[in-house]
Design a protein around this motif. Structure first.
Motif: not given
Length: 443
Positions: A1-15, A217-220, A222-225, A441-442
């Motif tokens: 299972m991927s350890t990539a965390a769901r981005p916070t609201g601040g990260v999403v808005s800034r992106t 991309f972080d999830r991909v 981490e899963q070596g894909e 992958g995802e």
């Protein structure tokens, strides 16, 4: 299972804001060239040709940038799927800004002869490569950070950069022309908006360097894909689906560039409108385009984007039939109606086409696959449209051929979109492309 965390609201808005700012700056640079190609470059770089031939040659250099965009999309897409979205977007912004700044320094034909258009073409290629890397990557960066059920809304933020860049580029041209006067502007002051690019890009880099890598991309990774050859893997989606997706989006690009670029030369040289009137009219329509994108993407998230896309495709077909007849009346009020109509209708399909393309591909090859479709559509649609329109106009001395050209390409896109949506399942909220056996992958 991927350890990539769901981005916070601040990260999403800034992106989302960072992708909007970055694409705005990239499109500012790109549209500066389009406006200059319509109004200035035929005089400065092709003075020995007739007005029509000079405009055609100028639009040919515009088309060169579109031809370079697939190269940029393939190169940046490859590294975006292997190294990451963030780094490639930083490089694309630098490349575009450098190319635009150097265009502001190129000597004219009267100074260095044939080398002037040669240098112009080389720098146009640099611009095209930079924008080719930006288009798909910015959409992916914002969309892949999006909360569940809001993919269309966040994928629409980078799309807002297109009309925003157009408005800023046109106002920069108009403001410089007004302050300098027509003679001075034509002689050398047209360079000022290009030279300002370096300042704007520096500001954009400060913002873009603060964003985080895409969770997908972080999830991909981490899963070596991570795909070794992402473009080749992207073709596993199947040629029929790729072809239908390309056909579905090509009309929006063609119509948009006829509206944004060809209209300026046609309106001043053939329909008798004042240059400032047209630039302000196109800019005002682009403001409508910008303002309505969040509305339409919210509708797409709530009710589904497919019916909206088909309705928008039909609407743009109808409006293309009316656009040039309205301009040809010579009535400024009707001309504003024609321009405003484009500003209201174009965003219906433009705002979701990036998400439609992206959801065609799994995350591990999404940058490469999206770049392939997006840039091929840009070449076949936007890159050739001003040049084809100028040639049609020159052969008949009438806008009728241009109207039928736009109607035909809109009809083809409507047919392609209808066939695509009938053969591909509707994406579920929060889910990307249909999962294929080859991709673990995802999606």
């Amino acid at each position: 299972m991927s350890t990539a965390a769901r981005p916070t609201g601040g990260v999403v808005s800034r992106t989302a804001i960072a992708t909007l700012v970055g694409t705005t700056l990239e499109w500012y640079d790109f549209f500066l060239y389009g406006t200059a190609a319509a109004l200035i470059f035929n005089q400065q770089f092709f003075p020995s040709l007739s007005a029509t031939a000079g405009t055609l040659a100028s639009f040919a250099t515009l088309a060169v940038g579109f031809v370079a965009r697939p190269l940029g999309g393939l190169v940046f897409g490859h590294f975006g799927d292997r190294v990451g979205r963030r780094a490639t977007l930083v490089v694309s912004l630098l490349l575009m800004g450098l190319g635009s700044t150097l265009i502001g320094l190129v000597p004219t034909y009267d100074t260095i002869g044939l080398w002037a258009p040669v240098f112009l073409v080389v720098l146009r290629v640099m611009q095209g490569i930079g924008l080719g890397g930006e288009g798909a990557g910015a959409t992916l960066m914002s969309m892949e950070h999006a909360p569940a059920g809001r993919r269309n809304l966040y994928a629409g933020f980078p799309q807002m950069g297109t009309p925003a860049g157009l408005v800023i580029a046109n106002l920069a041209f108009l403001g410089t022309s007004t302050l300098a006067g027509d003679a001075t502007f034509t002689a050398w002051a047209w360079r000022i908006p290009f030279l300002l690019s370096i300042v704007l890009v520096a500001a954009g880099l400060v913002i873009r360097l603060r964003i985080e890598e895409s969770p997908s991309f972080d999830r991909v990774r981490e899963q070596g894909e991570v795909a070794r050859f992402p473009l080749a893997a992207a073709f596993q989606v199947g040629l029929p689906r790729l072809a239908l997706t390309l056909l579905a989006v090509v009309a929006n690009s063609a119509v948009a560039y006829v509206f944004m670029v060809f209209t300026l030369s046609y309106g001043t040289q053939h329909a008798g409108y004042d240059k400032q009137f047209l630039v302000l009219g196109v800019s005002g329509a682009a403001v409508l385009w910008f303002a309505t994108i969040p509305v339409w993407t919210a509708v797409a998230d709530r009710h589904g984007r497919r019916t909206m896309f088909l309705a928008g495709s039909a609407a743009i077909l109808v409006w293309c039939g009316a656009f040039f007849p309205l301009l040809d009346t010579g009535n400024p009020a009707l001309a504003l109606v024609a321009l405003a109509g484009m500003g209201l209708i174009i965003p219906v399909t433009h705002c979701v086409q990036g998400a439609i393309i992206a959801d065609t591909f799994p995350a591990r090859v999404r940058y490469s696959g999206s770049s392939l479709i997006l840039q091929a559509g840009a070449v076949l649609g936007g890159g050739l449209a001003p040049m084809i329109s100028t040639a049609l106009l020159g052969s008949s001395a009438s806008s009728t051929g241009v109207t039928w050209y736009l109607v035909a390409i809109c009809a083809a896109s409507l047919i392609g979109a209808t066939a695509l949506f009938r053969t591909v399942p509707e994406p579920q909220p929060g889910v990307g492309a249909t999962r294929l056996p080859e991709f673990a992958g995802e999606a």
